[in-house]
Scaffold this active site. Structure first.
Site, PDB file in Angstrom:
ATOM      1  N   ASP A 482       4.822  62.355  48.515  1.00  0.00           N
ATOM      2  CA  ASP A 482       4.771  63.789  48.214  1.00  0.00           C
ATOM      3  C   ASP A 482       4.819  64.619  49.497  1.00  0.00           C
ATOM      4  OD1 ASP A 482       4.505  66.093  46.677  1.00  0.00           O
ATOM      5  OD2 ASP A 482       2.825  65.305  45.516  1.00  0.00           O
ATOM      6  N   ASP A 554       7.102  70.062  38.944  1.00  0.00           N
ATOM      7  CA  ASP A 554       5.729  69.948  38.446  1.00  0.00           C
ATOM      8  C   ASP A 554       5.618  70.550  37.056  1.00  0.00           C
ATOM      9  OD1 ASP A 554       4.667  68.589  40.548  1.00  0.00           O
ATOM     10  OD2 ASP A 554       3.771  70.329  41.532  1.00  0.00           O
TER      11      ASP A 554
HETATM   12  C1  GLA Z   1       2.151  67.692  43.893  1.00  0.00           C
HETATM   13  C2  GLA Z   1       2.960  66.809  42.966  1.00  0.00           C
HETATM   14  C3  GLA Z   1       2.147  66.480  41.745  1.00  0.00           C
HETATM   15  C4  GLA Z   1       0.864  65.797  42.143  1.00  0.00           C
HETATM   16  C5  GLA Z   1       0.094  66.676  43.133  1.00  0.00           C
HETATM   17  C6  GLA Z   1      -1.094  65.937  43.701  1.00  0.00           C
HETATM   18  O1  GLA Z   1       1.954  68.948  43.347  1.00  0.00           O
HETATM   19  O2  GLA Z   1       4.185  67.398  42.641  1.00  0.00           O
HETATM   20  O3  GLA Z   1       2.889  65.655  40.858  1.00  0.00           O
HETATM   21  O4  GLA Z   1       1.179  64.553  42.730  1.00  0.00           O
HETATM   22  O5  GLA Z   1       0.916  67.081  44.214  1.00  0.00           O
HETATM   23  O6  GLA Z   1      -1.810  66.688  44.588  1.00  0.00           O
END
Ligand code: GLA
Length: 749
Positions: A482, A554
């Site tokens: 990420d 997300d």
């Molecule tokens: C980002 C990702 C999510 C999750 C969060 C965790 O927003 O896109 O899917 O993994 O971080 O903090």
């Protein structure tokens, strides 16, 4: 005229080569140089790309489109006449790779400052080499030993050309590159071109834009240090107003770079259409000492005569067969479970094991633990940078949990965010100088975190080491990598006060990112990686050479997802598009949808589940189990087949439908979604595409029903011409159907 070809002709036979029509073809490609006319031509997959050396010794574009006859290019290129005193020939002639100099007023491919103050650069043909399906043309400045290698690498199956450039300083003094494109693409002059591109933001990625190309320049870019959600480095240009999913000429391109990038689309003053793409010149500089070289990223370009649908099918097949780390035969994506929406940061051994048990019951193949497992991570204020297993949450380390996951028949994946640090972390307390920063200035935090300067050797080594250790000490099959903010204050004080040196961070950071990913893959070849950046903030063909899948957004609202997924597929294959089924009402829009609807939305890509299984009832488990089993029967077709966008969800459409056809055309899958019935109108008749007209296909519902009079078995031409009516009425309804070659269904029984 006799072509005096001194080039090498390559004939490559690929038994299962793909065309947009799905035909298995004998594929050949050739790159030739005609010494008399000084024309280079690249022919592959029914496409010709031609350019030549004109009387001024410049590299001039000639043609890009459907294949033309072998002897059609009889004369070498003649530079355009200028227009009055104001637009000299240099600026009106479409050049393959123009330096900024000699009165060039359109976008240059290359702009350089020499230490004596000279900023004039005029590139001329010096030499070339052809090796199989690769061509390199070397250009040199008219008076200085500044060389540019312009590279072309054509894919024989799709005709997609990978272009890039390298600049070599053979002078005796340093110089500064201020702008460098990977490639310039030119289309013949016209006022009837239309541009498509993708825009967005966090939780709202991949909105398709479509606009006429007018005089002036459209800039698609990221100044963020990474690919970004705002624009995606992809474009498509269609000619004429009549083009659609299946008809019309389309030129498209995608830039393989995960740092700040820019693509410009320009209709110049004499109506040439020029596309440039490469590192973003904003805040850019790259100093080259004598003997040094800078390589641009790759800018892929392709052509389809089969509309935007044909263009995306070509690109999908190209990505699967040439770009992805597992190309040409990527393993199908497993069905994953991800803990993020269920547990947020509150992960621990018992909680994750309980979820894993439930995930296994419904047929999940990979269990992924998301954020929260490391350092002092209780929320997003602390812990990033401290990549040790949190002893309170996992008193026995990871082993018992991973063993448990394995005993349930799944493999184990883990979330990491390697490039970031929270100021509240041991790492930052120890190395405050490791982050991007301008000394004496504020360090702007986003999500309470700062960006580690991966361009630094020590940071690169730290990141590689902890990841290598994690993968060596634990049986981890998958990393979700990420990256949850963009850059600010992008200083690199350790290299000194020269801003030209510091600005190298835009290139060096990404090179190290790619380097780490490449080394990890080499050392841990079974480990798969997902690229995530707060959803779809790092989706591009650069990261996709090193990662197996991406997290597109997300936003897990299954209705919003239809549009995001549709936009995504213009540029990227559904084979890398992870989509989770989460809880309802969904947090994004507080929208309530059935579990069935959520599953069908996610089944358009690589299926995952991100719901809190602890709150599910028996009926939910039953639905999930049935649909996951059904997905496994169709995933090869969905992930690796040919996608037809039958009804687009863009622009607030009430309906949408997609169809995927397997490469051998033995299976097709139809998904149909209804937002809200209005005035009692039925769902539009759906006509399938891409089937074999004479094959008898049997239809079976995965979920939902067809109109009563629909035949159980009919020919491909029936399904494509007569079509079918899905029985969808109400709000937020969805159905899916499988079509299978009836003879294959029989013979396998
Ligand atoms: C980002 C990702 C999510 C999750 C969060 C965790 O927003 O896109 O899917 O993994 O971080 O903090």
């Amino acid at each position: 005229m006799k072509i005096q070809s001194i080039a090498l002709k390559v004939l490559i036979l690929l038994g299962s080569a793909i065309t947009t029509s799905g035909a298995v073809a004998q594929i050949s490609s050739s790159i030739r140089f005609d010494a008399q006319t000084k024309i280079f031509r690249i022919d592959a997959a029914g496409i010709t790309y031609a350019f030549g050396v004109n009387a001024q010794n410049q590299l001039q574009s000639i043609y890009w489109g459907p294949q033309i006859g072998r002897d059609d290019l009889l004369r070498g290129p003649a530079a355009n006449a200028g227009v009055a005193a104001f637009d000299p020939s240099f600026t009106t002639t479409p050049l393959e790779y123009a330096g900024w100099g000699a009165g060039l007023f359109v976008e240059p491919a290359l702009k350089i400052s020499f230490p004596d103050g000279n900023r004039d650069l005029v590139l001329q043909y010096a030499s070339h080499s052809i090796e199989g399906n690769k061509l390199t043309v070397t250009l040199r400045d008219t008076s200085r030993d500044l060389f540019v290698d312009v590279h072309y690498h054509v894919d024989e199956a799709t005709g997609i050309i990978a272009r890039s450039s390298s600049v070599i300083n053979r002078t005796h003094e340093p110089l500064v590159i201020e702008q460098i494109a990977a490639a310039s693409w030119n289309l013949s002059p016209g006022t009837d071109y239309f541009l498509r591109y993708l825009t967005g933001r966090w939780a709202g990625e991949d909105t398709l834009q479509h606009q006429k190309i007018l005089p002036g320049e459209t800039i698609l870019e990221s100044r963020r240090g990474s690919t970004g959600h705002q624009n995606n480095p992809w474009f498509a240009i269609e000619r004429g107003e009549q083009t659609d999913e299946d008809f019309g000429e389309v030129w498209f391109g995608a830039l393989a770079w995960s740092g700040s990038w820019r693509i410009t689309v320009e209709q110049d003053q004499v109506r040439n259409i020029r596309i440039n793409g490469g590192f973003n010149p904003f805040d850019f500089a790259y100093s080259l000492k004598p003997g040094e070289k800078l390589e641009s990223p790759v800018f892929y370009g392709g052509y389809s005569k089969d509309g935007i649908g044909g263009a995306s099918r070509l690109l999908h097949h190209f990505e699967l067969s040439r770009v992805l780390p597992q190309a040409p035969n990527p393993r199908p994506r497993p069905v994953i479970y991800n803990s993020w929406e269920a547990t947020k940061f509150a992960v621990n051994e018992t909680g994750q094991e309980a979820l894993a048990e439930k995930a296994a019951r419904i047929g999940v193949e990979r269990f992924v633990m998301d954020d929260g497992w490391f350092g002092q991570r209780k929320d997003d204020h602390a812990g990033l940078g401290d990549w040790y297993v949190n002893p309170q949450k996992f008193p026995n380390g990871f082993k018992p949990m991973i063993d448990k996951v394995h005993s349930l028949g799944m493999d184990f994946g883990l979330w990491v965010e390697p490039e970031m640090v929270n100021p509240d972390s041991d790492l930052y307390r120890k190395h405050p100088d490791w982050v991007l920063n301008f000394p004496g200035r504020a360090r702007s935090e986003s999500r309470n975190q700062l960006v580690l300067n991966l361009a630094r050797r020590d940071v690169r080594d730290y990141v590689y080491k902890f990841l290598d250790q994690l993968l060596s000490e634990n049986d981890i099959a998958f990393l979700k990598w990420d990256y949850n903010r963009n850059w600010s204050e992008p200083g690199w004080p350790a290299v000194g006060a020269s801003s030209d040196e510091q600005k190298k961070v835009y290139v060096a950071y990404i090179e190290n990112l790619y380097g780490i990913l490449g080394e990890l893959r080499a050392k841990h070849p079974r480990v798969e990686i997902e690229s995530c950046s707060g959803g779809g903030g790092r989706v591009d063909l650069g990261i996709l050479t090193l990662t197996d899948e991406v997290w597109p957004s997300d936003n897990t609202d299954p209705f919003d997802r239809l549009r995001i997924q549709d936009g995504f597929t213009y540029a990227y294959t559904p084979g890398v598009m992870v989509a989770w089924v989460t809880d309802s009402p969904n947090w994004v829009n507080n929208r309530t949808t059935s579990l069935n609807y959520r599953f069908l939305s996610s089944m358009q890509g690589s299926l995952g589940v991100g719901a809190n299984l602890d709150t599910w009832g028996p009926a939910d488990f039953e639905t999930a189990k049935t649909l996951i089993a059904a997905y496994k029967q169709i995933r090869e077709t969905v992930q690796h087949g040919s996608l037809y966008r039958l009804i687009s969800p863009q622009g607030g459409s009430e309906y949408s439908a997609t169809e995927s056809v397997s490469i051998d055309k033995q299976q097709a899958v139809l998904f149909a979604f209804l937002h809200s019935s209005q005035m009692g109108y039925p769902f539009p008749q759906i006509r399938l595409r891409g089937l074999n007209p004479t094959t008898q296909y049997r239809v079976t519902p995965i979920s939902g029903a067809l109109a009563k009079e629909t035949p159980a078995i009919a020919s491909g031409s029936y399904w494509m011409r007569h079509g079918l009516e899905v029985n969808l009425k109400g709000d937020m309804q969805a159905s899916a159907f499988k079509f299978e070659d009836n003879s294959a269904v029989h013979s396998s029984n």
